[in-house]
Design a protein around this motif. Sequence first.
Motif, PDB file in Angstrom:
ATOM      1  N   TYR A 168      13.371   7.629   3.040  1.00 27.83           N
ATOM      2  CA  TYR A 168      13.559   6.206   2.780  1.00 27.83           C
ATOM      3  C   TYR A 168      12.167   5.576   2.705  1.00 27.83           C
ATOM      4  N   SER A 169      12.004   4.569   1.860  1.00 23.33           N
ATOM      5  CA  SER A 169      10.698   3.922   1.748  1.00 23.33           C
ATOM      6  C   SER A 169      10.858   2.456   1.352  1.00 23.33           C
ATOM      7  N   LYS A 170       9.914   1.653   1.803  1.00 24.51           N
ATOM      8  CA  LYS A 170       9.841   0.262   1.361  1.00 24.51           C
ATOM      9  C   LYS A 170       8.713   0.042   0.355  1.00 24.51           C
ATOM     10  N   SER A 171       8.127   1.123  -0.129  1.00 24.52           N
ATOM     11  CA  SER A 171       7.064   1.002  -1.123  1.00 24.52           C
ATOM     12  C   SER A 171       7.668   0.854  -2.519  1.00 24.52           C
ATOM     13  N   THR A 172       7.586  -0.346  -3.058  1.00 22.02           N
ATOM     14  CA  THR A 172       8.129  -0.599  -4.397  1.00 22.02           C
ATOM     15  C   THR A 172       7.394   0.218  -5.452  1.00 22.02           C
ATOM     16  N   SER A 173       6.087   0.392  -5.298  1.00 27.05           N
ATOM     17  CA  SER A 173       5.313   1.145  -6.284  1.00 27.05           C
ATOM     18  C   SER A 173       5.731   2.611  -6.317  1.00 27.05           C
ATOM     19  N   ARG A 174       5.969   3.207  -5.157  1.00 31.22           N
ATOM     20  CA  ARG A 174       6.391   4.608  -5.125  1.00 31.22           C
ATOM     21  C   ARG A 174       7.805   4.761  -5.677  1.00 31.22           C
ATOM     22  N   LEU A 175       8.699   3.801  -5.376  1.00 32.92           N
ATOM     23  CA  LEU A 175      10.049   3.855  -5.954  1.00 32.92           C
ATOM     24  C   LEU A 175       9.987   3.755  -7.466  1.00 32.92           C
ATOM     25  N   GLY A 176       9.073   2.935  -7.965  1.00 33.68           N
ATOM     26  CA  GLY A 176       8.924   2.825  -9.415  1.00 33.68           C
ATOM     27  C   GLY A 176       8.500   4.137 -10.041  1.00 33.68           C
ATOM     28  N   ARG A 177       7.585   4.841  -9.392  1.00 31.93           N
ATOM     29  CA  ARG A 177       7.144   6.146  -9.896  1.00 31.93           C
ATOM     30  C   ARG A 177       8.287   7.157  -9.833  1.00 31.93           C
ATOM     31  N   PHE A 178       9.060   7.104  -8.748  1.00 34.01           N
ATOM     32  CA  PHE A 178      10.199   8.020  -8.620  1.00 34.01           C
ATOM     33  C   PHE A 178      11.210   7.783  -9.735  1.00 34.01           C
ATOM     34  N   LEU A 179      11.567   6.531  -9.984  1.00 36.24           N
ATOM     35  CA  LEU A 179      12.558   6.220 -11.009  1.00 36.24           C
ATOM     36  C   LEU A 179      12.046   6.520 -12.416  1.00 36.24           C
ATOM     37  N   LYS A 236       0.847  -1.177   0.000  1.00 38.79           N
ATOM     38  CA  LYS A 236       0.000   0.000   0.000  1.00 38.79           C
ATOM     39  C   LYS A 236       0.889   1.235   0.000  1.00 38.79           C
ATOM     40  N   ALA A 237       0.588   2.190  -0.883  1.00 35.42           N
ATOM     41  CA  ALA A 237       1.492   3.324  -1.051  1.00 35.42           C
ATOM     42  C   ALA A 237       1.296   4.409   0.003  1.00 35.42           C
ATOM     43  N   TYR A 238       0.065   4.726   0.349  1.00 33.70           N
ATOM     44  CA  TYR A 238      -0.197   5.861   1.236  1.00 33.70           C
ATOM     45  C   TYR A 238      -1.109   5.416   2.374  1.00 33.70           C
ATOM     46  N   PRO A 239      -0.529   5.054   3.506  1.00 26.73           N
ATOM     47  CA  PRO A 239      -1.301   4.417   4.569  1.00 26.73           C
ATOM     48  C   PRO A 239      -2.191   5.327   5.390  1.00 26.73           C
TER      49      PRO A 239
END
Length: 287
Positions: free
Chosen positions: A193-204, A4-7
């Motif tokens: 720092y984040s463990k959200s893979t979906s948010r890292l994907g959007r950042f990259l 989940k991206a935004y808890p």
Amino acid sequence: MGNKAYPVISPEILRKYADRDLGSKADIRKQIRESWSRIQIRALGLGFRKVIPILPVSDSSINIFGSGTKTEKGESIPEPVKTLIWYGSPGRESGVEMCDNRSPACTAGCLGHGCWHLKIRSGKNSKLWKTMLLVGNPDLFIRLMMLELDSHIRSCERNSIEPAARIDGSTDTGIGDVLSGFDRFSDCNFYDYSKSTSRLGRFLSGKFPDNRHLTYSRSEKNHRQSVDIVSRGGSVAVPVNLKRHEFPSTWCGMPVEDGDRHDVRYRDTPGTWQFLEWKGQASRKHA
């Protein structure tokens, strides 16, 4: 754990504050104190544990942001950076999930529980009342946070130092993803720092503002995703059971940097592992 991206508070709600009249810090602090009982009741109804934190004695001490030992290292590097940091109650410490993508090891070794100034009574109370405010009245929380950011940027401009903000010092709410895009904060770098893979994907993929930076946080559950992120030019924080002088120069065939030299992660070399010494008390046995 899910991804989940935004808890806690959604980007759609946060975007409504881009052009809103926020009021004054003094007025908001007064509202917080006067409505604290209602804030408590609402937070308890939304899952907050039956531990009622105490507000600071003086209104001037009702602040969202603080500072940290590691973030202060940024003030001593070339082209120094001054960082505001918010420490909320991590994981389910408050009863409300603030880190949806946490793993068992990251929960056990969390600095939000284990770092000395966050585990003593005053530090824990500070995390709890701020988290209770976010849950019980997100409007007052966000408005005060934004006004503090305004003051921080002005102060840094007067003192000729680069402003930065870490909103998720001990949480993973993603609030900085949205606030970084507001025009009033365009001169401030937001990093987390984040463990959200979906948010890292959007950042990259370049879908976040230019002044927003995310570092992926590796755990025992996401090594494959971590390798992929470094290979795509991202940076990944890796807590290790090593001293800084023992850090290797490469790991999994990709470069390693000393992540403890400072906390200004947006200054890191793209496509690197950022090794960090274990700091959480329970981390080692879960490595």
